[in-house]
Motif scaffolding. Structure first.
Motif, PDB file in Angstrom:
ATOM      1  N   GLU A  39      18.724  36.004  27.929  1.00 35.85           N
ATOM      2  CA  GLU A  39      17.645  36.525  27.081  1.00 35.85           C
ATOM      3  C   GLU A  39      18.181  37.273  25.860  1.00 35.85           C
ATOM      4  OE1 GLU A  39      13.850  39.591  27.240  1.00 35.85           O
ATOM      5  OE2 GLU A  39      14.653  38.793  29.124  1.00 35.85           O
ATOM      6  N   HIS A  40      19.253  38.044  26.025  1.00 36.12           N
ATOM      7  CA  HIS A  40      19.703  38.927  24.958  1.00 36.12           C
ATOM      8  C   HIS A  40      20.987  38.496  24.261  1.00 36.12           C
ATOM      9  CE1 HIS A  40      16.664  41.977  25.848  1.00 36.12           C
ATOM     10  NE2 HIS A  40      16.856  41.656  27.111  1.00 36.12           N
ATOM     11  N   LEU A  41      21.782  37.612  24.902  1.00 35.29           N
ATOM     12  CA  LEU A  41      23.078  37.224  24.332  1.00 35.29           C
ATOM     13  C   LEU A  41      23.274  35.715  24.282  1.00 35.29           C
ATOM     14  CD1 LEU A  41      25.388  39.719  26.268  1.00 35.29           C
ATOM     15  CD2 LEU A  41      24.639  39.906  23.900  1.00 35.29           C
ATOM     16  N   SER A  42      22.236  34.968  24.398  1.00 38.00           N
ATOM     17  CA  SER A  42      22.338  33.512  24.515  1.00 38.00           C
ATOM     18  C   SER A  42      23.365  32.909  23.556  1.00 38.00           C
ATOM     19  CB  SER A  42      20.975  32.875  24.276  1.00 38.00           C
ATOM     20  OG  SER A  42      21.047  31.490  24.526  1.00 38.00           O
ATOM     21  N   GLY A  43      24.369  32.251  24.135  1.00 37.93           N
ATOM     22  CA  GLY A  43      25.391  31.597  23.348  1.00 37.93           C
ATOM     23  C   GLY A  43      26.467  32.527  22.816  1.00 37.93           C
ATOM     24  N   HIS A  44      26.368  33.819  23.115  1.00 36.91           N
ATOM     25  CA  HIS A  44      27.316  34.791  22.574  1.00 36.91           C
ATOM     26  C   HIS A  44      28.014  35.596  23.665  1.00 36.91           C
ATOM     27  CE1 HIS A  44      26.082  34.051  18.478  1.00 36.91           C
ATOM     28  NE2 HIS A  44      24.833  34.076  18.896  1.00 36.91           N
ATOM     29  N   TYR A  45      28.219  34.978  24.820  1.00 39.59           N
ATOM     30  CA  TYR A  45      28.888  35.697  25.892  1.00 39.59           C
ATOM     31  C   TYR A  45      29.687  34.745  26.766  1.00 39.59           C
ATOM     32  CZ  TYR A  45      25.404  34.052  29.276  1.00 39.59           C
ATOM     33  OH  TYR A  45      24.620  33.268  30.085  1.00 39.59           O
ATOM     34  N   GLU A  46      30.699  35.329  27.391  1.00 40.41           N
ATOM     35  CA  GLU A  46      31.475  34.634  28.413  1.00 40.41           C
ATOM     36  C   GLU A  46      31.405  35.513  29.651  1.00 40.41           C
ATOM     37  OE1 GLU A  46      36.075  33.755  29.495  1.00 40.41           O
ATOM     38  OE2 GLU A  46      35.485  33.461  27.422  1.00 40.41           O
ATOM     39  N   LEU A  47      30.881  34.956  30.732  1.00 42.58           N
ATOM     40  CA  LEU A  47      30.698  35.707  31.970  1.00 42.58           C
ATOM     41  C   LEU A  47      31.611  35.140  33.048  1.00 42.58           C
ATOM     42  CD1 LEU A  47      29.238  37.756  33.788  1.00 42.58           C
ATOM     43  CD2 LEU A  47      27.437  36.026  34.103  1.00 42.58           C
ATOM     44  N   GLN A  48      32.429  36.007  33.610  1.00 46.09           N
ATOM     45  CA  GLN A  48      33.274  35.634  34.731  1.00 46.09           C
ATOM     46  C   GLN A  48      32.760  36.358  35.966  1.00 46.09           C
ATOM     47  OE1 GLN A  48      37.283  36.759  33.710  1.00 46.09           O
ATOM     48  NE2 GLN A  48      37.248  35.594  31.826  1.00 46.09           N
ATOM     49  N   ILE A  49      32.530  35.603  37.045  1.00 45.49           N
ATOM     50  CA  ILE A  49      32.119  36.183  38.314  1.00 45.49           C
ATOM     51  C   ILE A  49      33.367  36.223  39.190  1.00 45.49           C
ATOM     52  CG2 ILE A  49      30.564  36.019  40.293  1.00 45.49           C
ATOM     53  CD1 ILE A  49      29.076  36.222  37.600  1.00 45.49           C
ATOM     54  N   ILE A  50      33.725  37.409  39.650  1.00 45.27           N
ATOM     55  CA  ILE A  50      34.945  37.575  40.436  1.00 45.27           C
ATOM     56  C   ILE A  50      34.574  38.109  41.814  1.00 45.27           C
ATOM     57  CG2 ILE A  50      37.157  38.787  40.584  1.00 45.27           C
ATOM     58  CD1 ILE A  50      36.834  38.896  37.381  1.00 45.27           C
ATOM     59  N   ASP A  51      34.920  37.343  42.839  1.00 41.37           N
ATOM     60  CA  ASP A  51      34.644  37.721  44.222  1.00 41.37           C
ATOM     61  C   ASP A  51      35.820  38.543  44.737  1.00 41.37           C
ATOM     62  OD1 ASP A  51      34.164  37.955  46.932  1.00 41.37           O
ATOM     63  OD2 ASP A  51      33.556  35.866  47.187  1.00 41.37           O
ATOM     64  N   LEU A  52      35.559  39.805  45.035  1.00 37.81           N
ATOM     65  CA  LEU A  52      36.625  40.686  45.500  1.00 37.81           C
ATOM     66  C   LEU A  52      37.118  40.320  46.898  1.00 37.81           C
ATOM     67  CD1 LEU A  52      35.299  44.042  44.057  1.00 37.81           C
ATOM     68  CD2 LEU A  52      37.231  42.680  43.238  1.00 37.81           C
ATOM     69  N   TYR A  53      36.341  39.555  47.659  1.00 38.46           N
ATOM     70  CA  TYR A  53      36.842  39.068  48.948  1.00 38.46           C
ATOM     71  C   TYR A  53      37.929  38.025  48.721  1.00 38.46           C
ATOM     72  CZ  TYR A  53      32.943  41.308  51.416  1.00 38.46           C
ATOM     73  OH  TYR A  53      32.050  42.211  51.945  1.00 38.46           O
ATOM     74  N   GLN A  54      37.811  37.269  47.633  1.00 40.11           N
ATOM     75  CA  GLN A  54      38.801  36.238  47.307  1.00 40.11           C
ATOM     76  C   GLN A  54      40.001  36.822  46.563  1.00 40.11           C
ATOM     77  OE1 GLN A  54      38.434  33.017  48.276  1.00 40.11           O
ATOM     78  NE2 GLN A  54      36.521  33.586  49.266  1.00 40.11           N
ATOM     79  N   GLN A  55      39.780  37.858  45.785  1.00 44.25           N
ATOM     80  CA  GLN A  55      40.845  38.467  44.977  1.00 44.25           C
ATOM     81  C   GLN A  55      40.802  39.994  45.122  1.00 44.25           C
ATOM     82  OE1 GLN A  55      39.426  36.228  41.372  1.00 44.25           O
ATOM     83  NE2 GLN A  55      41.623  35.887  41.139  1.00 44.25           N
ATOM     84  N   PRO A  56      41.115  40.524  46.306  1.00 47.07           N
ATOM     85  CA  PRO A  56      40.983  41.971  46.542  1.00 47.07           C
ATOM     86  C   PRO A  56      41.902  42.825  45.670  1.00 47.07           C
ATOM     87  CG  PRO A  56      42.092  40.899  48.381  1.00 47.07           C
ATOM     88  CD  PRO A  56      41.588  39.806  47.480  1.00 47.07           C
ATOM     89  N   GLU A  57      43.013  42.277  45.207  1.00 52.08           N
ATOM     90  CA  GLU A  57      43.939  43.044  44.374  1.00 52.08           C
ATOM     91  C   GLU A  57      43.299  43.457  43.047  1.00 52.08           C
ATOM     92  OE1 GLU A  57      44.365  38.770  43.164  1.00 52.08           O
ATOM     93  OE2 GLU A  57      44.207  39.782  45.092  1.00 52.08           O
ATOM     94  N   LEU A  58      42.265  42.732  42.620  1.00 49.73           N
ATOM     95  CA  LEU A  58      41.606  43.047  41.348  1.00 49.73           C
ATOM     96  C   LEU A  58      40.781  44.331  41.424  1.00 49.73           C
ATOM     97  CD1 LEU A  58      40.581  39.510  40.064  1.00 49.73           C
ATOM     98  CD2 LEU A  58      42.551  40.905  39.420  1.00 49.73           C
ATOM     99  N   LYS A  60      41.738  47.195  42.823  1.00 48.49           N
ATOM    100  CA  LYS A  60      42.643  48.283  42.448  1.00 48.49           C
ATOM    101  C   LYS A  60      43.061  48.162  40.985  1.00 48.49           C
ATOM    102  CE  LYS A  60      46.832  50.650  43.887  1.00 48.49           C
ATOM    103  NZ  LYS A  60      47.956  50.679  44.821  1.00 48.49           N
ATOM    104  N   GLU A  61      43.381  46.941  40.577  1.00 50.02           N
ATOM    105  CA  GLU A  61      43.827  46.697  39.210  1.00 50.02           C
ATOM    106  C   GLU A  61      42.792  47.147  38.176  1.00 50.02           C
ATOM    107  OE1 GLU A  61      44.536  42.657  36.760  1.00 50.02           O
ATOM    108  OE2 GLU A  61      45.687  42.796  38.615  1.00 50.02           O
ATOM    109  N   ASN A  62      41.500  46.954  38.501  1.00 51.51           N
ATOM    110  CA  ASN A  62      40.420  47.311  37.581  1.00 51.51           C
ATOM    111  C   ASN A  62      39.786  48.662  37.903  1.00 51.51           C
ATOM    112  OD1 ASN A  62      39.835  44.914  35.652  1.00 51.51           O
ATOM    113  ND2 ASN A  62      40.312  43.989  37.625  1.00 51.51           N
ATOM    114  N   LYS A  63      40.394  49.381  38.854  1.00 51.87           N
ATOM    115  CA  LYS A  63      39.936  50.721  39.239  1.00 51.87           C
ATOM    116  C   LYS A  63      38.455  50.728  39.629  1.00 51.87           C
ATOM    117  CE  LYS A  63      43.431  52.887  36.444  1.00 51.87           C
ATOM    118  NZ  LYS A  63      43.843  52.719  35.100  1.00 51.87           N
ATOM    119  N   LEU A  64      38.078  49.789  40.478  1.00 53.38           N
ATOM    120  CA  LEU A  64      36.693  49.682  40.914  1.00 53.38           C
ATOM    121  C   LEU A  64      36.440  50.623  42.083  1.00 53.38           C
ATOM    122  CD1 LEU A  64      36.242  45.808  40.817  1.00 53.38           C
ATOM    123  CD2 LEU A  64      35.731  47.473  39.038  1.00 53.38           C
TER     124      LEU A  64
END
Length: 100
Positions: A39-58, A60-64
């Motif tokens: 609705e607000h960024l159509s065509g102007h964004y890149e969205l990555q969905i990251i599953d922390l169960y698949q990549q738990p090291e991220l 800590k790396e991203n201080k979540l």
């Protein structure tokens, strides 16, 4: 140059949504964020969905400290939004977007 470097159009938003598997809260966050972005960024964004169960090291790396967490890397400044992205106004403030 590192293989991990991604060239991003500077007019685009670079967003990373960290979720924990296919939980109802994670699925709701993905659906809500996609709707807000279209609705607000159509065509102007890149969205990555990251599953922390698949990549738990991220986590800590991203201080979540919680999931789901959205990190807006570009345009600067870096911003974070925690939760299921159901509060559209809060997400827009986190993305530095003026709701029109």
């Amino acid at each position: 140059m590192s293989d991990n470097v991604v060239a991003v159009d500077e007019s685009k938003y670079l967003l990373k949504l960290f979720v924990t598997g296919s939980t109802p809260r994670s699925l709701r966050a993905v659906a809500n964020l996609r709707a807000i972005c279209e609705e607000h960024l159509s065509g102007h964004y890149e969205l990555q969905i990251i599953d922390l169960y698949q990549q738990p090291e991220l986590a800590k790396e991203n201080k979540l400290v919680a999931a789901p967490t959205l990190i807006k890397s570009l345009p600067e400044p870096v911003r974070r939004v925690i939760g299921d992205m159901s509060d559209t106004a809060e997400v827009l403030v986190g993305l530095d977007i003026d709701p029109k």
